[in-house]
Write a protein that holds these residues in place. Structure first.
Motif, short mmCIF file in Angstrom:
data_model
loop_
_atom_site.label_atom_id
_atom_site.label_comp_id
_atom_site.label_asym_id
_atom_site.label_seq_id
_atom_site.Cartn_x
_atom_site.Cartn_y
_atom_site.Cartn_z
N MET A 1 13.37 -13.93 -28.29
CA MET A 1 12.60 -12.81 -27.75
C MET A 1 11.19 -13.29 -27.43
O MET A 1 10.51 -13.83 -28.28
N SER A 2 10.75 -13.10 -26.20
CA SER A 2 9.42 -13.55 -25.80
C SER A 2 8.49 -12.35 -25.74
O SER A 2 8.71 -11.43 -24.96
N ARG A 3 7.47 -12.36 -26.57
CA ARG A 3 6.54 -11.24 -26.59
C ARG A 3 5.22 -11.71 -27.19
O ARG A 3 5.19 -12.59 -28.05
N PRO A 4 4.09 -11.15 -26.72
CA PRO A 4 2.81 -11.48 -27.37
C PRO A 4 2.76 -10.82 -28.73
O PRO A 4 3.07 -9.65 -28.89
N PRO B 1 -3.97 0.49 -26.64
CA PRO B 1 -2.63 0.54 -27.26
C PRO B 1 -1.50 0.69 -26.23
O PRO B 1 -0.47 0.02 -26.34
N ALA B 2 -1.69 1.54 -25.25
CA ALA B 2 -0.66 1.72 -24.23
C ALA B 2 -0.47 0.45 -23.41
O ALA B 2 0.67 0.10 -23.05
N MET B 3 -1.56 -0.25 -23.11
CA MET B 3 -1.45 -1.48 -22.35
C MET B 3 -0.71 -2.55 -23.15
O MET B 3 0.15 -3.26 -22.61
N VAL B 4 -1.02 -2.69 -24.43
CA VAL B 4 -0.31 -3.66 -25.26
C VAL B 4 1.17 -3.31 -25.34
O VAL B 4 2.04 -4.19 -25.21
N MET C 1 7.41 -5.31 -21.24
CA MET C 1 7.69 -6.13 -20.07
C MET C 1 8.10 -7.55 -20.47
O MET C 1 8.99 -8.14 -19.87
N ARG C 2 7.46 -8.08 -21.51
CA ARG C 2 7.83 -9.42 -21.97
C ARG C 2 9.25 -9.43 -22.53
O ARG C 2 10.01 -10.36 -22.32
N GLU C 3 9.59 -8.41 -23.28
CA GLU C 3 10.90 -8.36 -23.92
C GLU C 3 12.03 -8.18 -22.91
O GLU C 3 13.16 -8.59 -23.16
#
Length: 232
Positions: free
Chosen positions: A1-4, A211-214, A220-222
């Motif tokens: 899983m790719s996510r910040p 928070p909404a942006m994160v 989107m990353r997932e």
């Protein structure tokens, strides 16, 4: 899983509203040693820049100042600033709300300022508990924005690759540093009519939007819709 996964916050102007106080104290100190400077110069040209780099630039423009005189001035300036931070400092609107909403993410502060100043600012605004000892100062790491090394140092100590970090910064020097480090970057651009967000960064105009942006970036990353940055 790719996510910040790791959030790296700038301090001045991102979490705490210290920049007007800092600009005023800089103006007092610099003018006292014969270097022309007003608070608006910091807010307009030098926001987020290391103090000694500002001094070097002003000396290049206006002439050299005795190093001992500069040392005495900087000590007095930082003493006066620490007193004002303790008495007058407030958090940036939306910062507390954002930190509460994002509390499940590992996070740290990454700042060009001295560690003592970072600690004083967080204590004065009630933000200490959100970060604990996870404070990364340019003076401790011996590297400063706009170079990428401070962000990379923080990511390494936190145990994350740069591509798995989101850097949040209001100053262009910090945005460029984190972009160069290969991180996802959110620019808190509170002056969108006067300041251009660098290419590659994502703009929000206040901390309430963070928070909404994160959450959107994670989603989107997932789902592989958001491109993964590669470390330089």
């Amino acid at each position: 899983m790719s996510r910040p996964l790791c959030l790296l916050f700038d301090c001045d102007g991102t979490l705490v509203d210290s920049e007007p106080l800092l600009a005023e104290e800089m103006a007092i100190g610099l003018k006292a040693v014969g270097l022309p400077f007003v608070a608006e110069d910091y807010l307009g040209e030098f926001r987020g820049t290391r103090f000694r780099r500002i001094v070097a630039e002003l000396q290049q423009r206006h002439g050299a100042v005795d190093p001992e005189q500069l040392k005495i001035m900087e000590t007095a300036m930082r003493t006066n600033l620490a007193r004002r931070l303790e008495l007058e400092l407030t958090p940036i609107p939306g910062a507390i709300e954002a930190l509460k909403a994002l509390a499940d993410y590992p996070s740290a502060v990454v700042s060009n300022g001295p560690e003592a100043k970072i600690r004083a600012a967080l204590k004065a605004t009630g933000l200490t508990d959100y970060f604990g000892a996870r404070l990364f100062s340019g003076y401790t790491a011996n590297c400063w924005k706009p170079e990428p090394c401070l962000h990379l140092h923080a990511a390494s100590i936190m145990g994350f690759a740069a591509r798995d970090c989101i850097a949040i910064d209001d100053a262009i020097v910090g945005v460029r540093a984190a972009l160069e480090a290969g991180m996802t970057v959110i620019h808190v651009n509170r002056y969108p009519d006067a300041e251009l967000t660098p290419e590659g960064a994502i703009m929000i105009t206040n901390m309430f939007q963070l928070p909404a942006m994160v959450a959107n970036l994670v989603s989107m990353r997932e789902t592989s819709l958001y491109p993964i940055r590669h470390e330089p």
